[in-house]
Write an enzyme that holds these catalytic residues in place. Sequence first.
Site, PDB file in Angstrom:
ATOM      1  N   TYR A 126      53.986  -0.783  -8.208  1.00 19.55           N
ATOM      2  CA  TYR A 126      53.651  -2.112  -8.731  1.00 19.55           C
ATOM      3  C   TYR A 126      54.404  -2.434 -10.016  1.00 19.55           C
ATOM      4  CZ  TYR A 126      49.880  -2.239  -5.297  1.00 19.55           C
ATOM      5  OH  TYR A 126      49.171  -2.244  -4.125  1.00 19.55           O
ATOM      6  N   LYS A 177      50.970  12.239  -3.015  1.00 17.22           N
ATOM      7  CA  LYS A 177      51.846  12.561  -1.879  1.00 17.22           C
ATOM      8  C   LYS A 177      53.075  13.286  -2.443  1.00 17.22           C
ATOM      9  CE  LYS A 177      52.769  11.965   2.553  1.00 17.22           C
ATOM     10  NZ  LYS A 177      52.027  12.575   3.641  1.00 17.22           N
ATOM     11  N   ASP A 209      47.167  11.011   2.431  1.00 15.19           N
ATOM     12  CA  ASP A 209      46.927  10.658   3.831  1.00 15.19           C
ATOM     13  C   ASP A 209      45.795  11.518   4.421  1.00 15.19           C
ATOM     14  OD1 ASP A 209      48.649  12.787   3.496  1.00 15.19           O
ATOM     15  OD2 ASP A 209      49.994  12.267   5.141  1.00 15.19           O
ATOM     16  N   ASP A 233      44.735   1.757  -5.068  1.00 12.12           N
ATOM     17  CA  ASP A 233      44.407   0.440  -4.539  1.00 12.12           C
ATOM     18  C   ASP A 233      43.900   0.576  -3.111  1.00 12.12           C
ATOM     19  OD1 ASP A 233      44.227  -2.250  -4.092  1.00 12.12           O
ATOM     20  OD2 ASP A 233      46.363  -2.681  -4.297  1.00 12.12           O
ATOM     21  N   ASP A 237      39.812   0.691  -1.625  1.00 10.91           N
ATOM     22  CA  ASP A 237      39.378  -0.308  -0.644  1.00 10.91           C
ATOM     23  C   ASP A 237      38.792   0.370   0.595  1.00 10.91           C
ATOM     24  OD1 ASP A 237      40.324  -2.285  -2.339  1.00 10.91           O
ATOM     25  OD2 ASP A 237      41.362  -3.391  -0.767  1.00 10.91           O
TER      26      ASP A 237
HETATM   27 MG    MG Z   1      43.095  -4.228  -3.762  1.00 14.85          MG
END
Ligand code: MG
Length: 336
Positions: A126, A177, A209, A233, A237
């Site tokens: 990001y 990772k 993962d 993120d 979620d």
């Molecule tokens: Mg989000």
Amino acid sequence: MSEEIVVIEGDGIGQEVIPAAVEVLDVVAETSDAVDPFEYVEADAGDAVAAETGEALPEETYELAANADATLFGAAGETAADVILPLREAVSSFVNVRPARAYPGVDAVRPETDVVFLRENTEGVYAGHEDRLSEDLSTLTRVVTGSASRRLAEYACEFVADGRGPDHRDGFTVAHKANVMRETDGRFREEVLAVAEEHGVEADEELMDAFATKLPLDPSQYGVVVCPNLAGDVLSDLAAGLVGGLGLLPSANVGADNGLFEPVHGSAPDIAGEGIANPTAAILSAAMLLEHLGYTADADRVRASVESVLADGPRTGDLGGAASTTEMTDAIVDGL
Ligand code: MG
Ligand code: NAI
């Protein structure tokens, strides 16, 4: 000493759930010896102010958030990205704290879920530079620094040492990772584990993962989870999906001196204006604000009241009840 809180309702149900959270803060201040009445400064952000002025986040709002003790934010609509990313920057937040907890009385995919994600909030993809270089080729540079990784890990160590993590797990898990992204996640992993060791904090690790498989299968193995930005993120979620409903999930963007506290949900245009939005996520965000300001006992008081209302009602429609935002808020306030 009275703290200054910037209040940004924003769009849609932000205008319904943030007043509920402010009411809770007011009652907390009235009923607590520790907390003096807060000083609120209202500020604009989101679609409505963008339509008026062309700017979703007015400079004035940015400055207010940057200088406040804390900011409480509802939601923006279509302009969400133009509001949230700069607001997080305004409060210099380096960690996004996202608890996902299932509550008795609320339908959840995994009722035993009780995890807190500590997500790096400034780097990773990001913060990278993205390019569309040709008809065929796009690239993205990923940024990871040792200093930001260490700062997050220091926060995680303090967080668990203060007993703010879920009770069922000591220490924290770092999800990464690093087997593939050796230089970026590799650095992140090394720094985080090194800081944990320096602090004598128990830390284990998971490939992100594999974690995404193991979390829904058995969430009870995890408590505090430390992640790079994108992983945090997505994985938070995922955890949100396990506990049953966006209306329940608070979040905090924490900086060195201030913070931005916001429900995870958006402006919910489908129910906005009807007075039926679930105020829980906003009220739990206010509890995180209280905790950030050092009022831990009062934050716990708010959480306990929310928990008891979630268990016994009245509840809003998204939770299978028929209560209005106001009725549910009143019940939470009564519990204080
Ligand atoms: Mg989000
Ligand atoms: P959303 O979170 O606004 O709504 C998703 C679904 O959950 C809707 O059916 C909504 O009614 C329900 N819901 C959300 N919060 C609720 C609550 N407190 N009580 C009861 N039901 C609730 O996400 P969606 O629909 O993807 O986005 C709507 C708008 O919100 C978009 O314009 C989006 O850009 C914006 N958004 C803003 C965010 C922010 O400001 N942080 C975050 C996510 C979306």
